[in-house]
Design a protein around this motif. Sequence first.
Motif, PDB file in Angstrom:
ATOM      1  N   GLY A 236       0.776  -1.228   0.000  1.00 56.31           N
ATOM      2  CA  GLY A 236       0.000   0.000   0.000  1.00 56.31           C
ATOM      3  C   GLY A 236       0.807   1.277   0.000  1.00 56.31           C
ATOM      4  O   GLY A 236       0.246   2.359  -0.174  1.00 56.31           O
ATOM      5  N   ARG A 237       2.109   1.193   0.211  1.00 58.07           N
ATOM      6  CA  ARG A 237       2.950   2.381   0.181  1.00 58.07           C
ATOM      7  C   ARG A 237       3.691   2.434  -1.151  1.00 58.07           C
ATOM      8  O   ARG A 237       4.177   1.417  -1.641  1.00 58.07           O
ATOM      9  N   VAL A 238       3.789   3.621  -1.721  1.00 60.30           N
ATOM     10  CA  VAL A 238       4.271   3.764  -3.092  1.00 60.30           C
ATOM     11  C   VAL A 238       5.492   4.676  -3.147  1.00 60.30           C
ATOM     12  O   VAL A 238       5.520   5.730  -2.510  1.00 60.30           O
ATOM     13  N   VAL A 239       6.489   4.245  -3.912  1.00 62.93           N
ATOM     14  CA  VAL A 239       7.643   5.077  -4.253  1.00 62.93           C
ATOM     15  C   VAL A 239       7.671   5.187  -5.775  1.00 62.93           C
ATOM     16  O   VAL A 239       7.528   4.181  -6.478  1.00 62.93           O
ATOM     17  N   THR A 240       7.847   6.386  -6.293  1.00 61.29           N
ATOM     18  CA  THR A 240       7.813   6.560  -7.746  1.00 61.29           C
ATOM     19  C   THR A 240       8.839   7.587  -8.192  1.00 61.29           C
ATOM     20  O   THR A 240       9.266   8.446  -7.408  1.00 61.29           O
ATOM     21  N   GLY A 241       9.240   7.487  -9.438  1.00 63.16           N
ATOM     22  CA  GLY A 241      10.194   8.433 -10.014  1.00 63.16           C
ATOM     23  C   GLY A 241      10.220   8.291 -11.522  1.00 63.16           C
ATOM     24  O   GLY A 241       9.712   7.306 -12.075  1.00 63.16           O
ATOM     25  N   GLY A 242      10.802   9.264 -12.202  1.00 64.20           N
ATOM     26  CA  GLY A 242      10.945   9.175 -13.642  1.00 64.20           C
ATOM     27  C   GLY A 242      12.059   8.223 -14.025  1.00 64.20           C
ATOM     28  O   GLY A 242      13.090   8.169 -13.360  1.00 64.20           O
ATOM     29  N   TYR A 243      11.853   7.445 -15.094  1.00 61.84           N
ATOM     30  CA  TYR A 243      12.900   6.558 -15.580  1.00 61.84           C
ATOM     31  C   TYR A 243      12.840   6.479 -17.103  1.00 61.84           C
ATOM     32  O   TYR A 243      11.795   6.206 -17.688  1.00 61.84           O
ATOM     33  N   GLY A 244      13.986   6.733 -17.738  1.00 61.24           N
ATOM     34  CA  GLY A 244      14.070   6.721 -19.186  1.00 61.24           C
ATOM     35  C   GLY A 244      14.924   5.582 -19.708  1.00 61.24           C
ATOM     36  O   GLY A 244      15.785   5.057 -19.002  1.00 61.24           O
ATOM     37  N   ASN A 245      14.693   5.213 -20.951  1.00 66.99           N
ATOM     38  CA  ASN A 245      15.453   4.143 -21.597  1.00 66.99           C
ATOM     39  C   ASN A 245      15.625   4.457 -23.070  1.00 66.99           C
ATOM     40  O   ASN A 245      14.684   4.857 -23.748  1.00 66.99           O
ATOM     41  N   CYS A 246      16.854   4.294 -23.560  1.00 67.28           N
ATOM     42  CA  CYS A 246      17.151   4.464 -24.990  1.00 67.28           C
ATOM     43  C   CYS A 246      17.599   3.129 -25.570  1.00 67.28           C
ATOM     44  O   CYS A 246      18.363   2.393 -24.927  1.00 67.28           O
ATOM     45  N   LEU A 247      17.153   2.836 -26.774  1.00 67.72           N
ATOM     46  CA  LEU A 247      17.559   1.619 -27.465  1.00 67.72           C
ATOM     47  C   LEU A 247      17.930   1.940 -28.915  1.00 67.72           C
ATOM     48  O   LEU A 247      17.252   2.747 -29.561  1.00 67.72           O
ATOM     49  N   PRO A 248      18.998   1.304 -29.425  1.00 71.51           N
ATOM     50  CA  PRO A 248      19.312   1.435 -30.843  1.00 71.51           C
ATOM     51  C   PRO A 248      18.405   0.507 -31.642  1.00 71.51           C
ATOM     52  O   PRO A 248      18.309  -0.689 -31.334  1.00 71.51           O
ATOM     53  N   MET A 249      17.734   1.005 -32.651  1.00 75.10           N
ATOM     54  CA  MET A 249      16.757   0.214 -33.396  1.00 75.10           C
ATOM     55  C   MET A 249      17.110   0.184 -34.887  1.00 75.10           C
ATOM     56  O   MET A 249      17.549   1.179 -35.456  1.00 75.10           O
ATOM     57  N   ARG A 250      16.894  -0.981 -35.502  1.00 78.06           N
ATOM     58  CA  ARG A 250      17.132  -1.136 -36.937  1.00 78.06           C
ATOM     59  C   ARG A 250      15.896  -1.752 -37.589  1.00 78.06           C
ATOM     60  O   ARG A 250      15.274  -2.665 -37.023  1.00 78.06           O
ATOM     61  N   ARG A 251      15.589  -1.271 -38.775  1.00 76.70           N
ATOM     62  CA  ARG A 251      14.475  -1.845 -39.534  1.00 76.70           C
ATOM     63  C   ARG A 251      14.993  -3.061 -40.292  1.00 76.70           C
ATOM     64  O   ARG A 251      15.864  -2.961 -41.157  1.00 76.70           O
ATOM     65  N   VAL A 252      14.460  -4.232 -39.931  1.00 82.56           N
ATOM     66  CA  VAL A 252      14.861  -5.490 -40.555  1.00 82.56           C
ATOM     67  C   VAL A 252      13.603  -6.120 -41.149  1.00 82.56           C
ATOM     68  O   VAL A 252      12.721  -6.580 -40.409  1.00 82.56           O
ATOM     69  N   GLY A 253      13.507  -6.130 -42.462  1.00 80.01           N
ATOM     70  CA  GLY A 253      12.297  -6.631 -43.097  1.00 80.01           C
ATOM     71  C   GLY A 253      11.121  -5.755 -42.732  1.00 80.01           C
ATOM     72  O   GLY A 253      11.133  -4.537 -42.964  1.00 80.01           O
ATOM     73  N   ASP A 254      10.113  -6.352 -42.101  1.00 77.36           N
ATOM     74  CA  ASP A 254       8.931  -5.574 -41.722  1.00 77.36           C
ATOM     75  C   ASP A 254       8.870  -5.349 -40.218  1.00 77.36           C
ATOM     76  O   ASP A 254       7.797  -5.080 -39.671  1.00 77.36           O
ATOM     77  N   GLN A 255      10.017  -5.472 -39.527  1.00 84.05           N
ATOM     78  CA  GLN A 255      10.033  -5.333 -38.077  1.00 84.05           C
ATOM     79  C   GLN A 255      11.152  -4.393 -37.630  1.00 84.05           C
ATOM     80  O   GLN A 255      12.185  -4.269 -38.292  1.00 84.05           O
ATOM     81  N   TRP A 256      10.925  -3.731 -36.496  1.00 80.76           N
ATOM     82  CA  TRP A 256      11.988  -3.006 -35.812  1.00 80.76           C
ATOM     83  C   TRP A 256      12.651  -3.966 -34.830  1.00 80.76           C
ATOM     84  O   TRP A 256      11.980  -4.611 -34.024  1.00 80.76           O
ATOM     85  N   ARG A 257      13.986  -4.057 -34.888  1.00 79.64           N
ATOM     86  CA  ARG A 257      14.757  -4.904 -33.989  1.00 79.64           C
ATOM     87  C   ARG A 257      15.775  -4.057 -33.236  1.00 79.64           C
ATOM     88  O   ARG A 257      16.219  -3.011 -33.716  1.00 79.64           O
ATOM     89  N   ILE A 258      16.166  -4.510 -32.040  1.00 85.40           N
ATOM     90  CA  ILE A 258      17.282  -3.868 -31.336  1.00 85.40           C
ATOM     91  C   ILE A 258      18.532  -4.129 -32.161  1.00 85.40           C
ATOM     92  O   ILE A 258      18.867  -5.274 -32.463  1.00 85.40           O
ATOM     93  N   ALA A 259      19.218  -3.062 -32.531  1.00 89.72           N
ATOM     94  CA  ALA A 259      20.251  -3.140 -33.559  1.00 89.72           C
ATOM     95  C   ALA A 259      21.552  -3.746 -33.059  1.00 89.72           C
ATOM     96  O   ALA A 259      21.905  -3.650 -31.878  1.00 89.72           O
ATOM     97  N   SER A 260      22.283  -4.360 -33.983  1.00 89.03           N
ATOM     98  CA  SER A 260      23.637  -4.809 -33.698  1.00 89.03           C
ATOM     99  C   SER A 260      24.520  -3.598 -33.422  1.00 89.03           C
ATOM    100  O   SER A 260      24.219  -2.485 -33.840  1.00 89.03           O
ATOM    101  N   GLY A 261      25.622  -3.835 -32.701  1.00 91.65           N
ATOM    102  CA  GLY A 261      26.488  -2.735 -32.313  1.00 91.65           C
ATOM    103  C   GLY A 261      26.366  -2.454 -30.830  1.00 91.65           C
ATOM    104  O   GLY A 261      25.761  -3.226 -30.080  1.00 91.65           O
TER     105      GLY A 261
END
Length: 287
Positions: A236-261
């Motif tokens: 019932g007790r809450v702790v909260t904060g902002g959290y960000g995430n960056c990912l390198p993405m590549r278009r492979v065929g018809d999907q976005w994938r996490i890129a090599s590198g």
Amino acid sequence: MLGGRDTTTAPSRGAPRGGAGGRAARRRAVAVLVGVALLVLALLVGLVVSVTGMFTSDDASTSDDGASVTTTDPGAAAGNGPQAESALARRPMLALPESASMPHALSSRSAGAAITVPQPGQVVGTLVPGGFPGTEEGALGKVLAVTRAGLSGGDLQTWAQVYASVAEPGAAPPEQTPVSRDLAEFRRSAHMSPTGPRAGTTISWAPTSAMVKGTTDDGTYLVGCVLGEFVVEHEGRVVTGGYGNCLPMRRVGDQWRIASGPAAAAAPSPWPGSDEAVAAGYRELQQ
């Protein structure tokens, strides 16, 4: 035991009061209750410390006098090829103090128009929704989906499984990502095992905003960043904060994938909608 009930039996109405046995029983009951309270308090303090600690990055860049500096231009093109991709992924972003991640006043400004994230075309039979279009907004939709699924439960194994399910061959292993390092530190500070739930505790992440850090000239590779509220609730007790995430993405065929590198440099993690979030370049999400 955390969350355990006090099962000490009260003396019967006809029992003598004040005897040695009664006093000992009361002392034991008080000791149990105090112990439970201290354990809960320790967990909550650990959660606050660990939640705060995971919102700053060792990869962040600051000026010589300690002031935060912006070292990237969100949306800027980077050229083409592995060298350009690596430079874009590793380029540091805005450095912020820990306090910037904690809840505080919202800004009256914005970093630009809201971003409308398209709905996925595939949601069944996969850890992460897929079928996002081959646009920048589609790539951000995939980053959002990976981050939301991977942070569910704040579990290192969950993050590794989700990440690996959408990574192309040659992508950085999940344990080399900022998210993995942050979750490991968070769970250590909160006195939690690396994997698995803790009774009475739920952990989740809800997206609020996003940005494109940069793209290659041909548009097939980009680094997308999402920001949201990381929420830890314990009985019932809450702790909260902002959290960000960056990912390198590549278009492979018809999907976005996490890129090599290499993995992308750690994202800024300000409180969503704050002046710091605007300064970092985050724009409101519409889904």
